[in-house]
Design a protein around this motif. Structure first.
Motif, PDB file in Angstrom:
ATOM      1  N   ILE A   1     -22.871   8.366 -45.112  1.00  0.00           N
ATOM      2  CA  ILE A   1     -21.645   8.213 -45.898  1.00  0.00           C
ATOM      3  C   ILE A   1     -20.674   9.343 -45.577  1.00  0.00           C
ATOM      4  CG2 ILE A   1     -20.694   8.181 -48.233  1.00  0.00           C
ATOM      5  CD1 ILE A   1     -23.258   6.911 -49.199  1.00  0.00           C
ATOM      6  N   ALA A   2     -21.192  10.542 -45.393  1.00  0.00           N
ATOM      7  CA  ALA A   2     -20.342  11.682 -45.056  1.00  0.00           C
ATOM      8  C   ALA A   2     -19.622  11.450 -43.733  1.00  0.00           C
ATOM      9  CB  ALA A   2     -21.186  12.947 -44.982  1.00  0.00           C
ATOM     10  N   LEU A   3     -20.337  10.922 -42.741  1.00  0.00           N
ATOM     11  CA  LEU A   3     -19.712  10.637 -41.450  1.00  0.00           C
ATOM     12  C   LEU A   3     -18.657   9.545 -41.580  1.00  0.00           C
ATOM     13  CD1 LEU A   3     -22.729  10.754 -38.970  1.00  0.00           C
ATOM     14  CD2 LEU A   3     -20.776  12.301 -39.042  1.00  0.00           C
ATOM     15  N   GLY A   4     -18.966   8.521 -42.375  1.00  0.00           N
ATOM     16  CA  GLY A   4     -18.000   7.453 -42.594  1.00  0.00           C
ATOM     17  C   GLY A   4     -16.717   7.951 -43.228  1.00  0.00           C
ATOM     18  N   LEU A   5     -16.858   8.812 -44.234  1.00  0.00           N
ATOM     19  CA  LEU A   5     -15.670   9.389 -44.885  1.00  0.00           C
ATOM     20  C   LEU A   5     -14.858  10.253 -43.931  1.00  0.00           C
ATOM     21  CD1 LEU A   5     -16.923  10.406 -48.457  1.00  0.00           C
ATOM     22  CD2 LEU A   5     -15.148   8.742 -47.902  1.00  0.00           C
ATOM     23  N   SER A   6     -15.553  11.015 -43.103  1.00  0.00           N
ATOM     24  CA  SER A   6     -14.840  11.889 -42.169  1.00  0.00           C
ATOM     25  C   SER A   6     -14.040  11.074 -41.158  1.00  0.00           C
ATOM     26  CB  SER A   6     -15.832  12.806 -41.447  1.00  0.00           C
ATOM     27  OG  SER A   6     -16.733  12.057 -40.652  1.00  0.00           O
ATOM     28  N   PHE A   7     -14.608   9.974 -40.664  1.00  0.00           N
ATOM     29  CA  PHE A   7     -13.882   9.111 -39.742  1.00  0.00           C
ATOM     30  C   PHE A   7     -12.683   8.465 -40.427  1.00  0.00           C
ATOM     31  CE2 PHE A   7     -17.603   9.080 -36.853  1.00  0.00           C
ATOM     32  CZ  PHE A   7     -16.926   9.275 -35.653  1.00  0.00           C
ATOM     33  N   PHE A   8     -12.861   8.057 -41.666  1.00  0.00           N
ATOM     34  CA  PHE A   8     -11.755   7.438 -42.403  1.00  0.00           C
ATOM     35  C   PHE A   8     -10.606   8.421 -42.582  1.00  0.00           C
ATOM     36  CE2 PHE A   8      -9.608   6.864 -46.500  1.00  0.00           C
ATOM     37  CZ  PHE A   8      -9.044   5.607 -46.301  1.00  0.00           C
ATOM     38  N   ILE A   9     -10.919   9.666 -42.972  1.00  0.00           N
ATOM     39  CA  ILE A   9      -9.884  10.679 -43.173  1.00  0.00           C
ATOM     40  C   ILE A   9      -9.160  10.971 -41.866  1.00  0.00           C
ATOM     41  CG2 ILE A   9      -9.500  13.116 -43.737  1.00  0.00           C
ATOM     42  CD1 ILE A   9     -11.738  12.850 -45.795  1.00  0.00           C
TER      43      ILE A   9
END
Length: 275
Positions: free
Chosen positions: A169-177
């Motif tokens: 989830i952390a990686l997903g959020l970082s890509f989204f940002i």
């Protein structure tokens, strides 16, 4: 302070041993080498030549690559320790939460900032070797801009890592940002918003809240003080800020933004369940 420095040292050693650090270093060092091989310093475009043009190209590529590298390598810093139970093990020692958190921040900042700085410093050494004119003022200001951009995204990454338990989830959020900020990196693209009859001042102000956009405009202004390559938006920026004021703001704002997110991350980290 001793425990904080110890945590920073351990994080630094762990990062250097990781494969991502080797890739991270090779990417930025490889870019400088590629520019040299391509003969960038011997060419001239729009009046920019020598090391000035090389630094301009380097900084334009860095603005896209650096944020995502910092996010994907840092966002798992705390959440990864939580997943592997290293966090629980570390806190079994006489180490406070503050020392652990800010030690990780310090160690990771050294890891992400030094490779991009040394790659640029390598260009300066090469310039001295071939007898080229060294743009020391631009080098110093670019160092400040890289420092501020690294601070901003490091703070954002630790903020995410402080409340997200899953690394995925952390990686997903970082890509989204990263994608979200990248979509607004060019003020010209926000012309789509202008079609909805929003006030131009509001749109440009929102765009300049993006640290990546601040970094880009400040970098261009060092070579093109009139910002002619940016079109009509340049007139608004130049009417609002002096060049020196805008460059200093471009350095101070991302650093403050990064510190705010880092402190928010620490507050969340200190108050929530750690394991």
């Amino acid at each position: 302070m001793k425990n904080l420095l110890l945590i920073a040292y351990l994080d630094l050693k762990e990062s250097i041993r990781a494969k991502w650090f080797l890739v991270y270093t090779l990417v930025f060092g490889g870019m400088i080498a590629l520019f040299f091989i391509a003969g960038v310093t011997q060419s001239q475009v729009m009046g920019f030549s020598g090391l000035s043009r090389l630094l301009l190209m380097y900084i334009q590529v860095t603005i896209v690559i650096l944020p995502i590298f910092i996010l994907i390598t840092t966002v798992r810093s705390i959440s990864g320790d939580r997943d592997t139970h290293i966090l629980e093990y570390m806190l079994s020692f006489p180490i406070s939460l503050k020392q652990y958190y800010w030690g990780k921040v310090l160690g990771r900042f050294i890891t992400v900032f030094l490779p991009v700085f040394f790659a640029m410093f390598l260009a300066i050494i090469y310039g001295v070797f071939i007898g080229a004119e060294i743009p020391w003022d631009i080098f110093i200001l670019y160092t400040g801009l890289l420092f501020s951009l690294s601070s901003a995204f490091l703070g954002i990454a630790f903020f995410i890592s402080s409340f997200v338990k899953s690394s995925e989830i952390a990686l997903g959020l970082s890509f989204f940002i990263w994608i979200f900020l990248l979509a607004f990196i060019d003020i010209a693209l926000i012309s789509l918003m202008m079609q909805n009859r929003f006030d131009e001042t509001l749109i440009i102000s929102i765009a300049l809240l993006n640290p990546m956009e601040m970094f880009r405009v400040a970098a261009i202004s060092l070579f093109d003080p009139s910002l002619t390559v940016m079109g009509p938006v340049a007139f608004y920026i130049l009417d609002t800020f002096k060049q020196t004021t805008f460059v200093l703001l471009s350095i101070a704002y991302p650093v403050i933004l990064g510190l705010v997110f880092a402190f928010l991350g620490y507050i969340i980290f200190a108050k929530k369940d750690l394991v």
